[in-house]
Design a protein around this motif. Structure first.
Motif, PDB file in Angstrom:
ATOM      1  N   SER A  63      38.426  63.519 -50.552  1.00 19.08           N
ATOM      2  CA  SER A  63      37.995  62.640 -51.642  1.00 19.08           C
ATOM      3  C   SER A  63      36.480  62.742 -51.804  1.00 19.08           C
ATOM      4  O   SER A  63      35.770  63.138 -50.860  1.00 19.08           O
ATOM      5  N   PRO A  64      35.964  62.372 -52.977  1.00 23.15           N
ATOM      6  CA  PRO A  64      34.514  62.400 -53.157  1.00 23.15           C
ATOM      7  C   PRO A  64      33.758  61.585 -52.108  1.00 23.15           C
ATOM      8  O   PRO A  64      32.753  62.052 -51.572  1.00 23.15           O
ATOM      9  N   GLU A  65      34.237  60.372 -51.788  1.00 20.78           N
ATOM     10  CA  GLU A  65      33.499  59.567 -50.814  1.00 20.78           C
ATOM     11  C   GLU A  65      33.577  60.160 -49.414  1.00 20.78           C
ATOM     12  O   GLU A  65      32.632  60.039 -48.630  1.00 20.78           O
ATOM     13  N   THR A  70      30.819  62.722 -44.990  1.00 18.95           N
ATOM     14  CA  THR A  70      31.007  63.725 -43.941  1.00 18.95           C
ATOM     15  C   THR A  70      29.987  64.858 -44.013  1.00 18.95           C
ATOM     16  O   THR A  70      29.580  65.382 -42.982  1.00 18.95           O
ATOM     17  N   PHE A  71      29.587  65.230 -45.210  1.00 19.80           N
ATOM     18  CA  PHE A  71      28.745  66.422 -45.387  1.00 19.80           C
ATOM     19  C   PHE A  71      27.379  66.119 -45.995  1.00 19.80           C
ATOM     20  O   PHE A  71      26.871  66.879 -46.828  1.00 19.80           O
ATOM     21  N   MET A  74      24.839  69.029 -45.917  1.00 20.85           N
ATOM     22  CA  MET A  74      25.147  70.118 -46.857  1.00 20.85           C
ATOM     23  C   MET A  74      24.829  69.708 -48.290  1.00 20.85           C
ATOM     24  O   MET A  74      24.348  70.521 -49.078  1.00 20.85           O
ATOM     25  N   ILE A  75      25.109  68.469 -48.617  1.00 23.67           N
ATOM     26  CA  ILE A  75      24.864  67.974 -49.977  1.00 23.67           C
ATOM     27  C   ILE A  75      23.369  67.948 -50.265  1.00 23.67           C
ATOM     28  O   ILE A  75      22.924  68.368 -51.331  1.00 23.67           O
ATOM     29  N   VAL A  76      22.563  67.493 -49.306  1.00 19.02           N
ATOM     30  CA  VAL A  76      21.108  67.438 -49.480  1.00 19.02           C
ATOM     31  C   VAL A  76      20.539  68.833 -49.756  1.00 19.02           C
ATOM     32  O   VAL A  76      19.576  68.983 -50.504  1.00 19.02           O
ATOM     33  N   ILE A  80      21.097  70.440 -57.483  1.00 19.16           N
ATOM     34  CA  ILE A  80      20.730  69.127 -58.014  1.00 19.16           C
ATOM     35  C   ILE A  80      21.980  68.427 -58.546  1.00 19.16           C
ATOM     36  O   ILE A  80      22.178  67.239 -58.320  1.00 19.16           O
ATOM     37  N   LYS A  81      22.830  69.160 -59.232  1.00 14.01           N
ATOM     38  CA  LYS A  81      24.038  68.562 -59.810  1.00 14.01           C
ATOM     39  C   LYS A  81      24.938  68.002 -58.708  1.00 14.01           C
ATOM     40  O   LYS A  81      25.472  66.898 -58.826  1.00 14.01           O
ATOM     41  N   LEU A  82      25.101  68.732 -57.619  1.00 18.84           N
ATOM     42  CA  LEU A  82      25.903  68.239 -56.495  1.00 18.84           C
ATOM     43  C   LEU A  82      25.289  66.961 -55.923  1.00 18.84           C
ATOM     44  O   LEU A  82      25.998  65.990 -55.648  1.00 18.84           O
ATOM     45  N   ARG A  83      23.968  66.945 -55.770  1.00 16.98           N
ATOM     46  CA  ARG A  83      23.306  65.757 -55.230  1.00 16.98           C
ATOM     47  C   ARG A  83      23.496  64.546 -56.136  1.00 16.98           C
ATOM     48  O   ARG A  83      23.739  63.439 -55.656  1.00 16.98           O
TER      49      ARG A  83
END
Length: 124
Positions: A63-65, A70-71, A74-76, A80-83
Motif C-alpha cells: 500500500s502507499p502508506e 518502510t522505504f 529510498m523515497i528521499v 521529486i514526483k515520488l517524494r
C-alpha cells in the motif's frame, strides 16, 4: 504538507540518475487480502512515477502508506514526483491514507503536475 517554496529548497541537491521503471504508487494488484484493488484510476498520471527497477521490485504490491513508512530512505533519494506522492499519502479524517490517496489525493497531485508540465511547455 510541504509548500512549493520548501520543495524548491529540497531540490537544490538533485542529481540525475537512470530510472526506467513505472511505479504505481497505489499498486495495480495489491497483495491478496490486504486492501482493495483500484480498477478505474490506477493507471492515471497522478498515481505513476518513474523509479529505478530495483526500487520498484522492493515496493512490490504494498500500500502507499506501507511504502512510505518502510522505504523512507529510498523515497528521499527518488524523484521529486515520488517524494511529493509520499508527502501526500496521509490519513484524512477517518479515511486510511491509501483510501484517501485513491479517492482524492492522486487527482489533486495529477492536476498540479500537469499544470507544471503545461506551463513548462507553454501550452496553458
Amino acid at each position: 504538507m510541504t509548500t512549493g517554496t520548501e520543495r524548491r529548497r529540497n531540490t537544490a541537491t538533485l542529481f540525475f540518475e537512470f530510472r526506467n521503471s513505472v511505479e504505481h504508487w497505489y499498486p495495480q494488484n495489491p497483495s491478496e487480502g490486504t486492501f482493495e484493488q483500484w480498477k478505474d484510476g490506477v493507471d492515471q498520471f497522478g498515481n505513476l512515477c518513474i523509479i529505478q527497477r530495483n526500487v520498484n521490485s522492493k515496493f512490490s504490491n504494498m500500500s502507499p502508506e506501507a511504502k512510505k513508512s518502510t522505504f523512507k530512505d529510498m523515497i528521499v533519494k527518488g524523484s521529486i514526483k515520488l517524494r511529493i506522492m509520499s508527502e501526500l499519502t496521509e490519513k484524512n479524517g477517518d479515511k486510511p491514507a491509501s483510501l484517501y490517496w485513491k479517492e482524492r489525493a492522486y487527482k489533486a497531485h495529477e492536476e498540479e503536475m500537469l499544470g507544471h508540465l503545461k506551463k513548462a511547455c507553454n501550452i496553458e
